[in-house]
Design an enzyme around this catalytic site. Structure first.
Site, PDB file in Angstrom:
ATOM      1  N   GLU A 144       0.839  -1.207   0.000  1.00 41.90           N
ATOM      2  CA  GLU A 144       0.000   0.000   0.000  1.00 41.90           C
ATOM      3  C   GLU A 144       0.870   1.253   0.000  1.00 41.90           C
ATOM      4  OE1 GLU A 144      -2.474  -1.188   3.280  1.00 41.90           O
ATOM      5  OE2 GLU A 144      -3.280  -2.777   2.009  1.00 41.90           O
ATOM      6  N   SER A 194      -4.432 -12.030   3.004  1.00 40.16           N
ATOM      7  CA  SER A 194      -5.671 -12.735   3.344  1.00 40.16           C
ATOM      8  C   SER A 194      -5.448 -13.949   4.246  1.00 40.16           C
ATOM      9  CB  SER A 194      -6.436 -13.127   2.073  1.00 40.16           C
ATOM     10  OG  SER A 194      -6.822 -11.960   1.355  1.00 40.16           O
TER      11      SER A 194
HETATM   12  P1  PGA Z   1      -4.747  -8.753   4.546  1.00 34.77           P
HETATM   13  O1  PGA Z   1      -3.512  -7.720   4.554  1.00 34.77           O
HETATM   14  O2  PGA Z   1      -4.439  -9.791   5.566  1.00 34.77           O
HETATM   15  O3  PGA Z   1      -5.937  -7.898   4.910  1.00 34.77           O
HETATM   16  O4  PGA Z   1      -4.822  -9.306   3.179  1.00 34.77           O
HETATM   17  C1  PGA Z   1      -2.192  -8.180   4.707  1.00 34.77           C
HETATM   18  C2  PGA Z   1      -1.249  -7.011   4.726  1.00 34.77           C
HETATM   19  O5  PGA Z   1      -1.529  -6.016   4.041  1.00 34.77           O
HETATM   20  O6  PGA Z   1      -0.224  -7.024   5.420  1.00 34.77           O
END
Ligand code: PGA
Length: 245
Positions: free
Chosen positions: A97, A209
């Site tokens: 991100e 996830s």
């Molecule tokens: P998520 O995010 O478990 O919601 O897929 C993982 C992360 O961004 O570290």
């Protein structure tokens, strides 16, 4: 090697929600000497997290991002030194991100990794390919390239202080998880790269996830030393189940 179960809260849970989280999480988490649990709350919730679990040496704290300078006219930023003073021991660097939403470059990750080590903290470096890159057969090229770029200026000793998180971009927050086999293949490539540089002990976490239902399977896959959990780390009972699994 101790398993690392890390929770990345992203932009969720202010100080009050943080206290409420730990009131529920702590009784449900069965600590064990073979693992360490690590939280990355928002920086403004770090003090609340620290207070909530005072005297728990099996739980560590980190921040999700730092700037590479020690201080200065960088409105909105915090330095690694400030994070250390506030009680962080780890810093996430290069989360997808940060790369994709905030335009962070490989060179930024290199400077941040160096800044984290300068402050005496430990970087958890995230690498991962997009779905297009995976379909084009470029997984190793992308993740090893990100690793190489972020660690270019480090000594062997410094490289050994890293933790690594393999987070395929297509699996983050999508409900789609890499299979344990996919994760093992990518982790093995990262491990080879590290071993060639004398740093095979660096823990490699899988992220994307991870849920209570799939955590144990991923954690038992070859070369997977831990998990970095986003969405599912916001649920105290569910995360306690992952951390105890
Ligand atoms: P998520 O995010 O478990 O919601 O897929 C993982 C992360 O961004 O570290």
């Amino acid at each position: 090697m101790r398993r690392v179960i890390a929770g990345n809260w992203k932009m969720h849970q202010g100080p009050a929600a943080t206290q409420a989280f730990f009131r529920k999480f702590l009784p449900g988490y069965q600590a064990a000497p073979d693992r360490v649990v690590l939280f990355f709350p928002p920086a403004v919730s770090l003090a609340a997290a620290r207070d909530a679990m005072r005297a728990r040496e099996d739980i560590e704290l980190g921040v999700q991002n730092v700037h590479w300078e020690i201080e200065g006219a960088f409105t909105g930023e915090i330095s690694a030194e400030m994070a250390a003073e506030a009680g962080a021991r780890f810093v996430l660097v290069g989360h997808s991100e940060r790369r994709h939403v905030f335009g962070e470059t490989d060179d930024d990750t290199r400077r941040k990794v160096a800044a984290v080590l300068r402050a005496g903290l430990l970087p958890m470096l995230c690498v991962g390919e997009t779905i297009e890159q995976r379909r084009a057969g470029r997984v190793d090229e992308v993740i090893l390239g990100q690793l190489e770029a972020a660690t270019a200026s480090l000594s062997r000793e410094e490289l050994g202080l890293l933790a690594l998180a393999y987070e395929p971009v297509w699996a983050i927050g999508t409900g789609e998880t890499a299979t344990p086999e996919d994760a093992s293949v990518a982790h093995a490539a990262l491990r080879r790269w590290l071993a060639e540089r004398g740093a095979e002990e660096v823990p490699i976490l899988y992220g994307g996830s991870v849920k209570p239902e799939n955590a144990a399977q991923l954690l038992s896959a070859p070369e997977v030393d831990g998990v970095l959990v986003g969405g599912a780390s916001l649920d105290p009972e569910g995360f306690a189940a992952i951390a105890s699994s």
